[in-house]
Scaffold this motif. Structure first.
Motif, short mmCIF file in Angstrom:
data_model
loop_
_atom_site.label_atom_id
_atom_site.label_comp_id
_atom_site.label_asym_id
_atom_site.label_seq_id
_atom_site.Cartn_x
_atom_site.Cartn_y
_atom_site.Cartn_z
N THR A 97 70.59 33.81 55.31
CA THR A 97 70.16 33.50 54.00
C THR A 97 69.29 34.48 53.51
OG1 THR A 97 69.34 31.30 52.74
CG2 THR A 97 68.58 31.66 54.94
N TYR A 98 68.96 34.55 52.30
CA TYR A 98 67.89 35.59 51.64
C TYR A 98 67.67 35.01 50.39
CZ TYR A 98 72.48 37.03 49.76
OH TYR A 98 74.06 37.10 49.33
N THR A 99 66.43 35.80 49.83
CA THR A 99 65.83 35.81 48.43
C THR A 99 66.83 36.50 47.68
OG1 THR A 99 63.72 35.34 49.38
CG2 THR A 99 63.83 36.35 47.26
N THR A 100 67.23 36.01 46.63
CA THR A 100 67.96 36.72 46.00
C THR A 100 67.50 37.46 44.54
OG1 THR A 100 68.57 34.80 44.38
CG2 THR A 100 70.19 34.92 46.16
N ASN A 101 66.24 37.18 44.18
CA ASN A 101 65.55 37.83 43.14
C ASN A 101 64.10 37.34 43.27
OD1 ASN A 101 65.38 39.48 40.69
ND2 ASN A 101 67.48 38.66 40.25
N TRP A 102 63.25 38.17 42.45
CA TRP A 102 61.86 37.75 42.31
C TRP A 102 61.48 36.72 41.60
CZ3 TRP A 102 58.03 40.37 44.58
CH2 TRP A 102 57.95 41.61 45.20
N THR A 103 62.50 36.23 40.79
CA THR A 103 62.26 34.95 39.99
C THR A 103 63.55 34.38 40.00
OG1 THR A 103 62.87 35.91 38.08
CG2 THR A 103 60.57 35.91 38.42
N THR A 132 60.50 28.40 39.15
CA THR A 132 60.40 30.01 38.81
C THR A 132 60.42 30.98 39.70
OG1 THR A 132 57.86 29.72 39.04
CG2 THR A 132 58.77 29.10 36.83
N ARG A 133 60.37 30.50 40.94
CA ARG A 133 60.31 31.50 42.12
C ARG A 133 60.98 30.82 43.56
NH1 ARG A 133 56.89 33.12 38.72
NH2 ARG A 133 56.54 35.40 38.36
N THR A 134 61.87 31.45 44.27
CA THR A 134 62.49 30.93 45.51
C THR A 134 62.51 31.94 46.46
OG1 THR A 134 63.88 29.28 43.89
CG2 THR A 134 64.61 29.31 46.15
N TRP A 135 61.71 31.76 47.39
CA TRP A 135 61.32 33.14 48.14
C TRP A 135 61.60 32.47 49.68
CZ3 TRP A 135 56.35 35.65 46.12
CH2 TRP A 135 56.64 36.43 44.82
N ALA A 156 54.97 27.65 38.92
CA ALA A 156 54.12 28.08 38.20
C ALA A 156 54.68 29.16 37.34
CB ALA A 156 52.91 28.66 39.17
N SER A 157 53.88 29.88 36.27
CA SER A 157 54.34 30.90 35.53
C SER A 157 54.13 32.16 36.32
CB SER A 157 53.74 30.91 34.21
OG SER A 157 52.48 31.03 34.32
N THR A 158 53.29 32.07 37.38
CA THR A 158 52.91 33.45 38.13
C THR A 158 53.25 33.29 39.74
OG1 THR A 158 50.74 32.76 38.67
CG2 THR A 158 51.02 34.22 36.44
N ALA A 159 53.34 34.14 40.55
CA ALA A 159 53.64 33.94 41.94
C ALA A 159 52.37 33.14 42.56
CB ALA A 159 53.84 35.31 42.40
N THR A 160 52.15 32.00 42.54
CA THR A 160 50.88 31.27 42.73
C THR A 160 51.69 29.75 43.12
OG1 THR A 160 50.33 30.86 40.60
CG2 THR A 160 49.32 32.62 41.76
#
Length: 263
Positions: A97-103, A132-135, A156-160
């Motif tokens: 399983t892996y991260t598919t994108n930055w956002t 917004t992000r799934t990491w 969040a709108s940013t990586a926070t």
């Protein structure tokens, strides 16, 4: 957070891996030598700075010296393959399983019979509104046999403001999943949570994205509440580190890998 500096373990950036012990090559290093009559292979899956869409596969007989087995070994039909996590399922297949994108709000899945040749399965949409992000999805196989994925999620709108969630497979084919459950006590603003279970205790290693330290917490339940036992530079890892991954060694000890992404 600076994920642009993540590299292969061979280049001293070992976040990008999850390791598992399975029968194979004979080990030689004393710290990780298997018992007499047995053999262990430790497998690493990784991506590179130059290509976030190609996965490389390494293995080692002693969890220290790794050899490239195939690279690239897998590229998804679209998107990225950051943070690939691997395990061997009861059906005999290896799964990543892996991260598919930055956002976005998806994680990817693929499987293999030999760790070297992979077949894309699907991208799974995490059913939480506004993500917004799934990491950094990480496999966690509980002692009851349940197959779980631990993820770092934010709206969040940013990586926070990341928090840790888990989903649990509801069929053996790993195609249907439970509703996401937040891991109580971890967060906000913790990423790359990696969990191991020893006895009845769940041990979580997770990066405090505010202080940039890998911290340590425990719980009697997978979903928490977790209590932090060690914070700051408690193990001498330093700051600006992330992506912890742990593997049990044949001598009964543990080895931790992490990404020193500012080094």
């Amino acid at each position: 957070m600076n994920r642009s500096k993540r590299t292969l373990l061979a280049l001293l950036g070992p976040l990008l891996l999850v390791l598992l012990g399975v029968p194979a090559l004979q080990g030689t290093a004393a710290a990780a030598a298997p018992p007499a009559g047995q053999a262990t292979r430790y497998t690493m899956t990784a991506f590179t700075n130059s290509s976030e869409s190609n996965m490389y596969v390494y293995d080692s007989p002693d969890a220290t010296g790794f050899t490239l087995r195939k690279g690239p070994a897998y590229s998804p039909p679209s998107g990225l393959i950051r943070d690939p996590s691997i395990f061997k399922h009861t059906d005999g297949f290896y799964y990543i399983t892996y991260t598919t994108n930055w956002t976005g709000n998806t994680i990817g899945f693929a499987r293999s019979t030999d760790r070297l040749n992979w077949t894309f399965l699907y991208n799974y949409t995490i059913p939480i509104s506004g993500l917004t992000r799934t990491w950094a999805p990480e496999w966690f196989i509980d002692t009851d046999g349940s197959v779980n994925v631990i993820m770092s999620l934010t709206s969040a709108s940013t990586a926070t403001h990341f928090t840790a969630y888990k989903i649990t497979a509801t069929n053996s084919a790993l195609t249907t999943w439970s509703a996401p459950t937040q891991l109580s006590g971890i967060g906000p603003n913790y990423i790359d949570t990696f969990i191991v279970k020893v006895g009845s205790t769940y041990h979580a290693f997770t990066k405090n994205e505010t202080t940039k330290y890998i911290e340590y917490a425990t719980s009697s339940s997978l979903t928490g509440p977790y209590t932090f036992r060690k914070t700051g530079n408690w193990a001498g890892f330093g700051d600006w580190v992330e992506g912890p991954a742990l593997v049990p060694l044949d001598n009964g000890g543990w080895r931790i890998y992490y990404d020193g992404y500012s080094a």
